[in-house]
Design a protein around this motif. Structure first.
Motif, PDB file in Angstrom:
ATOM      1  N   ALA A   5      15.516   7.548   4.211  1.00 58.01           N
ATOM      2  CA  ALA A   5      16.224   8.096   2.622  1.00 58.01           C
ATOM      3  C   ALA A   5      15.105   8.950   3.578  1.00 58.01           C
ATOM      4  O   ALA A   5      14.717  10.550   3.256  1.00 58.01           O
ATOM      5  N   LEU A   6      14.556   9.272   4.871  1.00 58.97           N
ATOM      6  CA  LEU A   6      13.165  10.262   5.405  1.00 58.97           C
ATOM      7  C   LEU A   6      13.557  11.526   6.439  1.00 58.97           C
ATOM      8  O   LEU A   6      15.344  10.450   7.123  1.00 58.97           O
ATOM      9  N   ASP A   7      13.206  12.158   6.521  1.00 57.62           N
ATOM     10  CA  ASP A   7      13.721  13.106   7.440  1.00 57.62           C
ATOM     11  C   ASP A   7      13.509  12.759   8.541  1.00 57.62           C
ATOM     12  O   ASP A   7      12.302  11.774   8.869  1.00 57.62           O
ATOM     13  N   LYS A   8      14.124  13.466   9.527  1.00 58.10           N
ATOM     14  CA  LYS A   8      14.346  13.018  11.087  1.00 58.10           C
ATOM     15  C   LYS A   8      12.416  12.733  11.267  1.00 58.10           C
ATOM     16  O   LYS A   8      11.896  12.056  12.506  1.00 58.10           O
ATOM     17  N   GLN A   9      11.479  13.877  11.277  1.00 63.45           N
ATOM     18  CA  GLN A   9      10.276  14.129  11.804  1.00 63.45           C
ATOM     19  C   GLN A   9       9.583  13.371  10.732  1.00 63.45           C
ATOM     20  O   GLN A   9       8.741  12.277  11.561  1.00 63.45           O
ATOM     21  N   LEU A  10       9.409  13.171   9.173  1.00 59.59           N
ATOM     22  CA  LEU A  10       9.153  12.311   8.812  1.00 59.59           C
ATOM     23  C   LEU A  10       9.243  10.179   9.358  1.00 59.59           C
ATOM     24  O   LEU A  10       8.624   9.434   9.159  1.00 59.59           O
ATOM     25  N   ARG A  11      10.546  10.018  10.004  1.00 61.01           N
ATOM     26  CA  ARG A  11      11.188   9.158  10.180  1.00 61.01           C
ATOM     27  C   ARG A  11      10.305   8.721  11.519  1.00 61.01           C
ATOM     28  O   ARG A  11       9.631   7.172  11.278  1.00 61.01           O
ATOM     29  N   ALA A  12      10.050   9.333  12.705  1.00 62.04           N
ATOM     30  CA  ALA A  12       9.424   9.224  13.797  1.00 62.04           C
ATOM     31  C   ALA A  12       7.773   8.675  13.283  1.00 62.04           C
ATOM     32  O   ALA A  12       7.783   7.850  14.044  1.00 62.04           O
ATOM     33  N   GLU A  13       7.277   9.408  12.731  1.00 59.95           N
ATOM     34  CA  GLU A  13       5.894   8.942  12.098  1.00 59.95           C
ATOM     35  C   GLU A  13       5.965   7.813  11.601  1.00 59.95           C
ATOM     36  O   GLU A  13       4.728   7.137  11.649  1.00 59.95           O
ATOM     37  N   MET A  14       6.712   8.189  10.536  1.00 56.52           N
ATOM     38  CA  MET A  14       6.183   6.298   9.577  1.00 56.52           C
ATOM     39  C   MET A  14       7.176   5.206  11.023  1.00 56.52           C
ATOM     40  O   MET A  14       6.362   4.160  10.850  1.00 56.52           O
ATOM     41  N   GLN A  15       7.670   5.556  11.823  1.00 59.22           N
ATOM     42  CA  GLN A  15       8.148   4.445  12.281  1.00 59.22           C
ATOM     43  C   GLN A  15       6.941   3.606  13.255  1.00 59.22           C
ATOM     44  O   GLN A  15       6.307   2.423  13.710  1.00 59.22           O
ATOM     45  N   LEU A  16       5.727   4.870  14.212  1.00 60.05           N
ATOM     46  CA  LEU A  16       4.593   4.601  14.305  1.00 60.05           C
ATOM     47  C   LEU A  16       3.884   3.862  13.651  1.00 60.05           C
ATOM     48  O   LEU A  16       3.367   2.762  13.430  1.00 60.05           O
ATOM     49  N   GLU A  17       3.742   4.838  12.209  1.00 60.73           N
ATOM     50  CA  GLU A  17       2.803   4.064  10.839  1.00 60.73           C
ATOM     51  C   GLU A  17       3.383   2.503  10.408  1.00 60.73           C
ATOM     52  O   GLU A  17       2.213   1.576  10.402  1.00 60.73           O
ATOM     53  N   LEU A  18       4.599   2.289  10.863  1.00 59.65           N
ATOM     54  CA  LEU A  18       5.088   0.835   9.964  1.00 59.65           C
ATOM     55  C   LEU A  18       4.453  -0.285  11.600  1.00 59.65           C
ATOM     56  O   LEU A  18       4.227  -0.925  11.065  1.00 59.65           O
ATOM     57  N   LYS A  19       4.666   0.298  12.313  1.00 64.73           N
ATOM     58  CA  LYS A  19       4.374  -0.731  13.358  1.00 64.73           C
ATOM     59  C   LYS A  19       2.813  -0.727  13.228  1.00 64.73           C
ATOM     60  O   LYS A  19       1.864  -2.260  13.279  1.00 64.73           O
ATOM     61  N   LYS A  20       2.068  -0.294  13.434  1.00 68.74           N
ATOM     62  CA  LYS A  20       0.237   0.118  13.377  1.00 68.74           C
ATOM     63  C   LYS A  20       0.313  -0.825  11.881  1.00 68.74           C
ATOM     64  O   LYS A  20      -0.019  -1.437  12.005  1.00 68.74           O
ATOM     65  N   ILE A  21       0.956  -0.720  10.866  1.00 70.29           N
ATOM     66  CA  ILE A  21       0.284  -1.113   9.987  1.00 70.29           C
ATOM     67  C   ILE A  21       1.253  -3.523   9.862  1.00 70.29           C
ATOM     68  O   ILE A  21       0.161  -4.210   9.159  1.00 70.29           O
ATOM     69  N   GLN A  22       1.693  -3.485  10.369  1.00 70.25           N
ATOM     70  CA  GLN A  22       2.684  -4.455  10.558  1.00 70.25           C
ATOM     71  C   GLN A  22       1.478  -5.579  11.718  1.00 70.25           C
ATOM     72  O   GLN A  22       0.982  -6.452  11.371  1.00 70.25           O
ATOM     73  N   ARG A  23       0.806  -4.219  12.511  1.00 71.39           N
ATOM     74  CA  ARG A  23       0.098  -5.273  13.447  1.00 71.39           C
ATOM     75  C   ARG A  23      -1.583  -5.818  13.285  1.00 71.39           C
ATOM     76  O   ARG A  23      -2.372  -6.461  13.016  1.00 71.39           O
ATOM     77  N   GLU A  24      -1.707  -4.982  12.534  1.00 71.82           N
ATOM     78  CA  GLU A  24      -3.394  -4.851  10.921  1.00 71.82           C
ATOM     79  C   GLU A  24      -2.960  -6.101  10.139  1.00 71.82           C
ATOM     80  O   GLU A  24      -4.153  -6.569   9.931  1.00 71.82           O
ATOM     81  N   VAL A  25      -1.849  -6.033   9.537  1.00 71.68           N
ATOM     82  CA  VAL A  25      -1.919  -6.841   8.380  1.00 71.68           C
ATOM     83  C   VAL A  25      -1.584  -8.492   8.663  1.00 71.68           C
ATOM     84  O   VAL A  25      -2.069  -9.353   8.129  1.00 71.68           O
ATOM     85  N   GLY A  26      -1.167  -8.494  10.637  1.00 71.19           N
ATOM     86  CA  GLY A  26      -0.511  -9.862  10.637  1.00 71.19           C
ATOM     87  C   GLY A  26       0.897 -10.721  10.425  1.00 71.19           C
ATOM     88  O   GLY A  26       0.787 -11.564  10.068  1.00 71.19           O
ATOM     89  N   VAL A  27       1.283  -9.668   9.176  1.00 70.06           N
ATOM     90  CA  VAL A  27       2.358  -9.962   8.428  1.00 70.06           C
ATOM     91  C   VAL A  27       3.726 -10.083   9.818  1.00 70.06           C
ATOM     92  O   VAL A  27       4.330  -9.055   9.931  1.00 70.06           O
ATOM     93  N   THR A  28       5.593 -10.958   9.859  1.00 74.14           N
ATOM     94  CA  THR A  28       5.869 -10.949  10.582  1.00 74.14           C
ATOM     95  C   THR A  28       6.902  -9.693   9.191  1.00 74.14           C
ATOM     96  O   THR A  28       7.377  -9.924   8.145  1.00 74.14           O
ATOM     97  N   PHE A  29       7.508  -9.041  10.198  1.00 80.06           N
ATOM     98  CA  PHE A  29       8.485  -7.707   9.793  1.00 80.06           C
ATOM     99  C   PHE A  29       9.703  -7.728  10.173  1.00 80.06           C
ATOM    100  O   PHE A  29       9.424  -8.307  11.787  1.00 80.06           O
ATOM    101  N   VAL A  30      10.422  -8.446   9.405  1.00 75.61           N
ATOM    102  CA  VAL A  30      12.111  -8.270  10.364  1.00 75.61           C
ATOM    103  C   VAL A  30      13.272  -6.734   9.216  1.00 75.61           C
ATOM    104  O   VAL A  30      12.731  -6.994   7.946  1.00 75.61           O
ATOM    105  N   THR A  31      13.493  -5.959  10.167  1.00 77.10           N
ATOM    106  CA  THR A  31      13.938  -4.868   9.622  1.00 77.10           C
ATOM    107  C   THR A  31      15.208  -4.895  10.029  1.00 77.10           C
ATOM    108  O   THR A  31      15.671  -5.373  11.479  1.00 77.10           O
ATOM    109  N   VAL A  32      16.297  -4.358   9.009  1.00 78.70           N
ATOM    110  CA  VAL A  32      17.404  -3.995   9.003  1.00 78.70           C
ATOM    111  C   VAL A  32      18.059  -2.718   9.473  1.00 78.70           C
ATOM    112  O   VAL A  32      17.578  -2.179   8.635  1.00 78.70           O
TER     113      VAL A  32
END
Length: 364
Positions: free
Chosen positions: A176-203
């Motif tokens: 649902a995000l525009d291209k630029q924001l999508r690119a930013e959130m890709q990195l942000e999601l990965k950073k959050i996943q590393r910090e919380v140590g929870v298994t993320f499964v994305t489709v």
């Protein structure tokens, strides 16, 4: 979706284990014989085109769908037959499913309050921690209607993680995000996943999204998992023509291999990288691994070169994409740096050339 597990899991076991999982709807096989392990604390993507079965596979992990065959384990514990609300997981939907009449803090706290997962005295502190995790400190009193699309997604992530599930599933999380924001959130999601140590499964069907965020990727086609590998592995070492064409862009030359060279009708004989593939095969070459020039190059032994006619060169900023028409009527594409191709004229001769290790031979 609630995280109120009643079945303990084993942290030493795979976060998810699928064994021979299939799903049939009437006469349609949506998922066929999927066997794979998703490791603890990894960012795992299920990638494929629309209709490939990836969403159905995710729904069987969550418990929204029951497998027609095979078994699902979560943390080493059989989950087949366990209802969704009894599984130690949560899900982030593309729509975010936020309550517009509630504040940011109330949205994040909703699950804790409804399911009574934390004492009331601890909820406010848990909400502050969750908002800090997604870089929304101080946003608790705002209405979600006042937030940008990226901020709404962060609220949804905070709500999904506040109860610290063992597994978080994300359904096309950035669609649902525009291209630029999508690119930013890709990195942000990965950073959050590393910090919380929870298994993320994305489709997702977005190749760039999967390549950017994932530790490993399962590529699906026709209801089957056709390759599981690291992002580098599925891009540099595709297991099939489908994977090579779906992830990124590839040139394909189809011919007959004797293990040393590929005979291509209308184009001649091309040297091959070291291979055990014999018989009908596809040679896949990524455009960025192809050089192009306006006169016949002196290529090293084992390298390949094809003569063609330059159809057009398309400027893409730092790179230029050159389209060559080959003698057999096919088109071959090379992508070079803006200053990397000299002596080329539209309608004039052009040679595409590449090193042996830049190509991959795939069985028919």
């Amino acid at each position: 979706m609630s995280t109120n597990p009643t079945i303990p899991t084993n942290p030493a076991a795979p976060a998810v284990r699928l064994s021979g999982v299939g799903k049939v709807f009437g006469s349609t096989h949506a998922v066929r014989d999927v066997t794979l392990d998703i490791r603890q604390n990894e960012f795992f993507s299920i990638l494929g085109p629309s209709g490939c079965g990836k969403t159905t596979l995710m729904r069987m992990i969550t418990g929204f769908e029951a497998p027609s065959e095979g078994t699902v384990e979560l943390g080493g514990v059989p989950a087949t037959g366990v209802p969704a609300h009894k599984r130690d997981l949560n899900m982030l939907f593309q729509s975010y499913a936020l309550f517009p009449h509630l504040s940011v803090a109330a949205n994040v706290a909703f699950e804790l309050k409804v399911r009574k997962l934390r004492p009331k005295a601890e909820i406010a502190g848990a909400v502050r921690e969750a908002l800090a995790l997604v870089r929304l400190d101080g946003y608790g009193d705002r209405s979600v209607s006042q937030l940008s699309g990226g901020q709404r997604q962060r609220v949804a992530i905070a709500r999904a993680l506040i109860a610290r599930p063992s597994l978080l599933l994300l359904d096309e999380p950035l669609g649902a995000l525009d291209k630029q924001l999508r690119a930013e959130m890709q990195l942000e999601l990965k950073k959050i996943q590393r910090e919380v140590g929870v298994t993320f499964v994305t489709v997702t069907h977005d190749q760039e999204e999967a390549l950017t965020m994932s530790d490993r990727i399962a590529v699906m086609n026709g209801g089957r998992v056709v390759q599981v590998d690291t992002p580098e592995g599925v891009y540099e070492r595709p297991a099939s023509r489908f994977v090579a064409s779906f992830i990124g862009t590839s040139n394909f030359l189809t011919g007959t291999s004797d293990g040393h060279a590929l005979s291509v009708e209308g184009l001649g004989v091309l040297p091959l990288p070291k291979t055990d593939v014999v018989g009908e095969a596809h040679l896949a070459v990524r455009p960025e691994n192809v050089g192009v020039c306006g006169k016949e190059p002196a290529v090293p032994p084992g390298s390949a070169a094809l003569r063609g006619t330059l159809q057009q060169s398309v400027y893409l900023g730092g790179t230029v994409r050159h389209h060559l028409a080959l003698a057999d009527g096919s088109t071959f594409v090379a992508q070079t740096h803006a200053s990397g191709a000299a002596g080329l004229t539209p309608g004039g001769p052009a040679w595409a050339h590449w090193r042996p290790d830049a190509a991959r031979l795939l069985a028919e």
